[in-house]
Design a protein around this motif. Structure first.
Motif, PDB file in Angstrom:
ATOM      1  N   ALA A  21       0.827  -1.217   0.000  1.00 30.74           N
ATOM      2  CA  ALA A  21       0.000   0.000   0.000  1.00 30.74           C
ATOM      3  C   ALA A  21       0.856   1.259   0.000  1.00 30.74           C
ATOM      4  N   LYS A  22       0.639   2.110  -1.023  1.00 26.76           N
ATOM      5  CA  LYS A  22       1.338   3.408  -1.085  1.00 26.76           C
ATOM      6  C   LYS A  22       1.036   4.213   0.167  1.00 26.76           C
ATOM      7  N   ASN A  23      -0.243   4.265   0.560  1.00 23.66           N
ATOM      8  CA  ASN A  23      -0.635   5.174   1.640  1.00 23.66           C
ATOM      9  C   ASN A  23      -0.326   4.644   3.024  1.00 23.66           C
ATOM     10  N   SER A  24       0.285   3.437   3.048  1.00 25.00           N
ATOM     11  CA  SER A  24       0.843   2.923   4.304  1.00 25.00           C
ATOM     12  C   SER A  24       2.354   3.118   4.293  1.00 25.00           C
ATOM     13  N   MET A  91       4.904  15.605  -3.674  1.00 23.91           N
ATOM     14  CA  MET A  91       3.678  14.864  -3.328  1.00 23.91           C
ATOM     15  C   MET A  91       3.041  15.459  -2.080  1.00 23.91           C
ATOM     16  N   ARG A  92       1.753  15.306  -2.011  1.00 27.23           N
ATOM     17  CA  ARG A  92       0.912  15.863  -0.949  1.00 27.23           C
ATOM     18  C   ARG A  92       1.331  15.283   0.397  1.00 27.23           C
ATOM     19  N   SER A  93       1.626  14.011   0.425  1.00 24.88           N
ATOM     20  CA  SER A  93       1.813  13.344   1.727  1.00 24.88           C
ATOM     21  C   SER A  93       3.148  13.724   2.351  1.00 24.88           C
ATOM     22  N   PRO A 120      -8.605  22.587  -3.209  1.00 22.76           N
ATOM     23  CA  PRO A 120      -7.689  23.095  -2.176  1.00 22.76           C
ATOM     24  C   PRO A 120      -7.421  21.984  -1.157  1.00 22.76           C
ATOM     25  N   ARG A 121      -6.157  21.792  -0.833  1.00 26.60           N
ATOM     26  CA  ARG A 121      -5.865  20.716   0.126  1.00 26.60           C
ATOM     27  C   ARG A 121      -5.198  21.367   1.343  1.00 26.60           C
ATOM     28  N   PRO A 122      -6.047  21.925   2.198  1.00 29.69           N
ATOM     29  CA  PRO A 122      -5.520  22.644   3.355  1.00 29.69           C
ATOM     30  C   PRO A 122      -4.827  21.701   4.339  1.00 29.69           C
ATOM     31  N   ILE A 123      -4.075  22.306   5.200  1.00 29.65           N
ATOM     32  CA  ILE A 123      -3.417  21.522   6.261  1.00 29.65           C
ATOM     33  C   ILE A 123      -3.724  22.135   7.621  1.00 29.65           C
ATOM     34  N   ASP A 124      -4.848  22.845   7.701  1.00 28.13           N
ATOM     35  CA  ASP A 124      -5.196  23.528   8.953  1.00 28.13           C
ATOM     36  C   ASP A 124      -5.351  22.567  10.129  1.00 28.13           C
ATOM     37  N   LEU A 125      -5.883  21.374   9.870  1.00 34.69           N
ATOM     38  CA  LEU A 125      -6.066  20.411  10.980  1.00 34.69           C
ATOM     39  C   LEU A 125      -4.710  19.935  11.504  1.00 34.69           C
ATOM     40  N   HIS A 126      -3.741  19.773  10.579  1.00 33.85           N
ATOM     41  CA  HIS A 126      -2.389  19.366  11.001  1.00 33.85           C
ATOM     42  C   HIS A 126      -1.804  20.449  11.914  1.00 33.85           C
ATOM     43  N   PRO A 162     -12.247  13.551  10.200  1.00 36.31           N
ATOM     44  CA  PRO A 162     -11.295  12.445  10.399  1.00 36.31           C
ATOM     45  C   PRO A 162     -10.245  12.413   9.281  1.00 36.31           C
ATOM     46  N   SER A 163      -9.381  13.442   9.288  1.00 39.53           N
ATOM     47  CA  SER A 163      -8.347  13.560   8.258  1.00 39.53           C
ATOM     48  C   SER A 163      -7.299  12.468   8.430  1.00 39.53           C
ATOM     49  N   VAL A 164      -7.011  11.741   7.354  1.00 38.05           N
ATOM     50  CA  VAL A 164      -6.005  10.670   7.408  1.00 38.05           C
ATOM     51  C   VAL A 164      -4.634  11.271   7.715  1.00 38.05           C
ATOM     52  N   GLY A 165      -4.242  12.265   6.959  1.00 34.11           N
ATOM     53  CA  GLY A 165      -2.908  12.852   7.129  1.00 34.11           C
ATOM     54  C   GLY A 165      -2.737  13.510   8.475  1.00 34.11           C
ATOM     55  N   ALA A 166      -3.776  14.210   8.926  1.00 28.12           N
ATOM     56  CA  ALA A 166      -3.663  14.882  10.230  1.00 28.12           C
ATOM     57  C   ALA A 166      -3.555  13.841  11.338  1.00 28.12           C
ATOM     58  N   THR A 305     -12.856   7.352  -1.371  1.00 33.05           N
ATOM     59  CA  THR A 305     -12.800   8.322  -2.478  1.00 33.05           C
ATOM     60  C   THR A 305     -11.782   7.885  -3.530  1.00 33.05           C
ATOM     61  N   ASP A 306     -10.728   7.176  -3.123  1.00 29.16           N
ATOM     62  CA  ASP A 306      -9.690   6.792  -4.083  1.00 29.16           C
ATOM     63  C   ASP A 306     -10.192   5.753  -5.074  1.00 29.16           C
ATOM     64  N   ALA A 307     -11.308   5.079  -4.742  1.00 29.93           N
ATOM     65  CA  ALA A 307     -11.841   4.063  -5.675  1.00 29.93           C
ATOM     66  C   ALA A 307     -12.942   4.642  -6.549  1.00 29.93           C
ATOM     67  N   ASN A 327     -17.860  13.097  -1.445  1.00 34.28           N
ATOM     68  CA  ASN A 327     -17.960  13.891  -0.207  1.00 34.28           C
ATOM     69  C   ASN A 327     -16.621  14.286   0.383  1.00 34.28           C
ATOM     70  N   ILE A 328     -15.518  13.746  -0.157  1.00 36.88           N
ATOM     71  CA  ILE A 328     -14.236  13.969   0.515  1.00 36.88           C
ATOM     72  C   ILE A 328     -13.440  15.105  -0.114  1.00 36.88           C
ATOM     73  N   PHE A 329     -13.306  15.089  -1.429  1.00 37.68           N
ATOM     74  CA  PHE A 329     -12.517  16.150  -2.090  1.00 37.68           C
ATOM     75  C   PHE A 329     -13.413  16.989  -2.991  1.00 37.68           C
ATOM     76  N   LEU A 371      -3.807  10.906 -10.076  1.00 36.63           N
ATOM     77  CA  LEU A 371      -3.466   9.491  -9.916  1.00 36.63           C
ATOM     78  C   LEU A 371      -4.649   8.559 -10.145  1.00 36.63           C
ATOM     79  N   ARG A 372      -5.734   8.758  -9.424  1.00 41.62           N
ATOM     80  CA  ARG A 372      -6.842   7.795  -9.515  1.00 41.62           C
ATOM     81  C   ARG A 372      -7.666   8.050 -10.784  1.00 41.62           C
ATOM     82  N   GLY A 373      -7.612   9.260 -11.289  1.00 41.07           N
ATOM     83  CA  GLY A 373      -8.250   9.538 -12.580  1.00 41.07           C
ATOM     84  C   GLY A 373      -7.566   8.735 -13.680  1.00 41.07           C
TER      85      GLY A 373
HETATM   86  C1  EPZ Z   1      -5.045  10.641   2.290  1.00 43.30           C
HETATM   87  O1  EPZ Z   1      -4.882  11.981   1.851  1.00 43.30           O
HETATM   88  C2  EPZ Z   1      -4.613   9.794   1.118  1.00 43.30           C
HETATM   89  N1  EPZ Z   1      -3.216  10.073   0.794  1.00 43.30           N
HETATM   90  C3  EPZ Z   1      -5.497  10.115  -0.087  1.00 43.30           C
HETATM   91  O2  EPZ Z   1      -5.098   9.263  -1.153  1.00 43.30           O
HETATM   92  C4  EPZ Z   1      -6.940   9.812   0.276  1.00 43.30           C
HETATM   93  O3  EPZ Z   1      -7.769  10.159  -0.809  1.00 43.30           O
HETATM   94  C5  EPZ Z   1      -7.333  10.625   1.521  1.00 43.30           C
HETATM   95  O4  EPZ Z   1      -6.413  10.336   2.592  1.00 43.30           O
HETATM   96  C6  EPZ Z   1      -8.739  10.310   1.996  1.00 43.30           C
HETATM   97  O5  EPZ Z   1      -8.835   8.956   2.279  1.00 43.30           O
HETATM   98  C7  EPZ Z   1      -2.245   9.481   1.531  1.00 43.30           C
HETATM   99  O6  EPZ Z   1      -2.519   8.748   2.466  1.00 43.30           O
HETATM  100  C8  EPZ Z   1      -0.829   9.746   1.126  1.00 43.30           C
HETATM  101  P1  EPZ Z   1      -7.391  13.847   4.312  1.00 43.30           P
HETATM  102  P2  EPZ Z   1      -4.997  13.200   2.913  1.00 43.30           P
HETATM  103  O7  EPZ Z   1      -6.495  14.668   5.163  1.00 43.30           O
HETATM  104  O8  EPZ Z   1      -4.369  12.814   4.192  1.00 43.30           O
HETATM  105  C9  EPZ Z   1      -9.631  17.991   4.123  1.00 43.30           C
HETATM  106  C10 EPZ Z   1      -4.406   8.752  -3.313  1.00 43.30           C
HETATM  107  O9  EPZ Z   1      -5.011   8.797  -4.384  1.00 43.30           O
HETATM  108  N2  EPZ Z   1      -8.592  18.475   5.047  1.00 43.30           N
HETATM  109  O10 EPZ Z   1      -8.150  12.722   4.920  1.00 43.30           O
HETATM  110  O11 EPZ Z   1      -4.544  14.425   2.236  1.00 43.30           O
HETATM  111  C11 EPZ Z   1      -9.046  17.775   2.721  1.00 43.30           C
HETATM  112  O12 EPZ Z   1      -9.045  18.988   2.010  1.00 43.30           O
HETATM  113  C12 EPZ Z   1      -4.528   9.878  -2.318  1.00 43.30           C
HETATM  114  O13 EPZ Z   1      -3.673   7.774  -2.928  1.00 43.30           O
HETATM  115  C13 EPZ Z   1      -8.733  19.733   5.620  1.00 43.30           C
HETATM  116  O14 EPZ Z   1      -9.705  20.444   5.366  1.00 43.30           O
HETATM  117  O15 EPZ Z   1      -6.574  13.258   3.076  1.00 43.30           O
HETATM  118  C14 EPZ Z   1      -9.976  16.769   2.117  1.00 43.30           C
HETATM  119  O16 EPZ Z   1     -11.104  17.428   1.587  1.00 43.30           O
HETATM  120  C15 EPZ Z   1      -5.352  11.029  -2.855  1.00 43.30           C
HETATM  121  N3  EPZ Z   1      -7.760  20.183   6.451  1.00 43.30           N
HETATM  122  C16 EPZ Z   1     -10.415  15.932   3.314  1.00 43.30           C
HETATM  123  O17 EPZ Z   1     -10.083  16.685   4.489  1.00 43.30           O
HETATM  124  C17 EPZ Z   1      -6.667  19.426   6.772  1.00 43.30           C
HETATM  125  O18 EPZ Z   1      -5.825  19.880   7.571  1.00 43.30           O
HETATM  126  C18 EPZ Z   1      -9.713  14.581   3.396  1.00 43.30           C
HETATM  127  O19 EPZ Z   1      -8.372  14.857   3.533  1.00 43.30           O
HETATM  128  C19 EPZ Z   1      -6.547  18.148   6.189  1.00 43.30           C
HETATM  129  C20 EPZ Z   1      -7.524  17.687   5.335  1.00 43.30           C
END
Ligand code: EPZ
Length: 417
Positions: A21-24, A91-93, A120-126, A162-166, A305-307, A327-329, A371-373
């Motif tokens: 898994a890339k995202n792991s 890359m975003r991650s 927009p891919r904010p990082i405010d939660l981080h 429930p942000s994955v990255g945060a 959302t990735d599927a 609903n996610i992006f 990527l997923r497109g």
């Molecule tokens: C992870 O991205 C994945 N990437 C994404 O996969 C995946 O689509 C996403 O989680 C949702 O499952 C990796 O794990 C490397 P989020 P991430 O933070 O962490 C908003 C792929 O194709 N948000 O859960 O960036 C954000 O804008 C990629 O492999 C805030 O508003 O996703 C989005 O709308 C694409 N503020 C939503 O939350 C923040 O601080 C989900 O984002 C952080 C996020």
């Protein structure tokens, strides 16, 4: 710019092992900054995003080697805490490094991350969470200057989404922080669980991974481990989509069925049969599939959302009308216009896409923009009469390992040029 040339409507057959898994891999590569000694990551996929993460680790002073699908990382030699713009933009991650760098160096300098443009891919939660853990953060000209002179301390963090990255960043910052951190409304993705398993094997104390509330008891030292990365559930869903649109029967090995709990029923409702046993899945698709029920993308364990893009290609050839709600992006329908060039009948209104299926698809030249497109367009091309050229394969290579070989080995007529 490389592209795929696909002659569609070829039936697939055979067996393929699903990649790691890339995202792991990405958050676990960041986690190696927290451990002493040499980590061995097994089943790590060969992807440009993994290469980018390895470049960041090397830049920070770590020793990094890739031997086949094993990545060896020793971060004892880490000697800097800044990540330059070009590396962050790849890359975003890369934002997930901030928690680990701060935990190790008590300061970090990074620019805002790049990655697929999914709105927009904010990082405010981080940033909000890290500030609660004692980090001073100033944002200037797109550069984040972070410092925690007294070190990171535990905090109670309630995520508004429930942000994955945060969630990953907080776990990485909390694993060696002073005191206890709790995260409520945490992301529950399997990749979070895999990261926590790596950290617990390294000596961290983490409870509730995979649940909505995670508790992390900071430890002063963590030690390198050997860890096998979980299989990529999105690549599995993409291969199921490829078999579905070609009316094929294939076997996927090295999967974890529970990670696909929201994906398998979608294919079954369309008329496919899916049977899983001992990490293997036998998948077979009927000649004609029923329309998909309403597909809403949600945080795990909801539909991922990735599927969405690969399943939209499936919907394009099902009998009847399918509806997708993203609903996610905000901007994750960029593949729709290109799918319509192949003959699909899809209309988008805001976050809703309506797909009228059962129309023949015909080969055309299309361009992926994320990527997923790219995976979705390739899936649609496999169902199209004639030849399709899919450009923008650099996006695909971020997340799919040797995908042209994987599909060709299953009998598809796919060439990379
Ligand atoms: C992870 O991205 C994945 N990437 C994404 O996969 C995946 O689509 C996403 O989680 C949702 O499952 C990796 O794990 C490397 P989020 P991430 O933070 O962490 C908003 C792929 O194709 N948000 O859960 O960036 C954000 O804008 C990629 O492999 C805030 O508003 O996703 C989005 O709308 C694409 N503020 C939503 O939350 C923040 O601080 C989900 O984002 C952080 C996020």
């Amino acid at each position: 710019m490389s592209k795929f040339v696909i002659n569609g409507k070829r039936r697939l057959c055979g067996e393929v092992e699903v990649q790691g898994a890339k995202n792991s891999s990405l958050p676990i590569l960041a986690a190696t900054l927290l451990t002493k000694g040499e980590n061995v990551l097994l089943n790590c996929p060969t992807l440009t995003d993994v290469d980018a993460a390895m470049r960041i680790l090397r830049y920070l002073g770590c020793s990094v080697d890739k031997v086949g699908s094993a990545v060896l990382v020793n971060s004892d030699g880490m000697n800097r805490s800044d990540i330059p713009d070009d590396l962050m933009r790849e890359m975003r991650s890369s934002i997930v490094f901030i928690g680990a760098v701060l935990a190790r160096f008590r300061n970090a300098t990074l620019s805002f991350p790049g990655g697929c443009e999914l709105g927009p891919r904010p990082i405010d939660l981080h940033l909000k969470a890290l500030r609660k853990m004692g980090v001073d953060i100033t944002e200037r000209h797109g550069i984040l200057e972070c410092s925690a002179p007294k070190g990171l301390h535990g905090a109670k963090i309630a995520l508004s989404f429930p942000s994955v990255g945060a969630t990953e960043n907080i776990i990485l910052a909390a694993a060696t922080a002073q005191g206890t951190t709790t995260i409520t409304n945490a992301a529950r993705e399997p990749e979070i669980v895999d990261l926590c398993e790596f950290l617990c094997d390294a000596g961290a104390e983490i409870y509730g991974a995979g649940e909505g509330t995670i508790l992390i008891d900071g430890k002063s030292e963590l030690y390198a481990v050997s860890h096998t990365i979980i299989p990529d559930r999105i690549v599995a869903a993409s291969l199921m989509s490829a078999a579905a649109v070609t009316g094929s029967e294939i076997t996927l090995s090295g999967i974890i069925p529970s990670h696909l709990s929201s994906i398998i029923p979608v294919f079954e409702e369309a008329g496919c049969s899916v049977s899983c046993k001992h990490g293997r899945m036998k998948f077979s698709a009927p000649e004609h599939m029923r329309a998909l029920s309403m597909l809403r993308t949600m945080p795990y364990p909801g539909f991922p959302t990735d599927a969405q893009a690969p399943l939209m290609a499936v919907a394009a050839v099902c009998d009847g009308t399918s509806v997708f709600v993203e609903n996610i992006f905000e901007n994750r329908f960029k593949h729709v216009g290109e799918m319509c060039r192949l003959g699909a009948d899809i209309s988008v209104q805001g976050k809703v896409a309506v797909v009228n299926g059962a129309r023949p698809l015909y080969g055309a030249n299309v361009e992926a923009e994320d990527l997923r497109g790219a995976a979705g367009l390739i899936t649609a091309a496999l169902a199209a009469e004639g030849t399709t050229e899919v450009g923008g394969i650099k996006y695909l290579m971020r997340g799919y390992e040797s995908y042209e070989k994987v599909l060709s080995d299953l009998g598809a007529d796919v060439r990379k040029i």
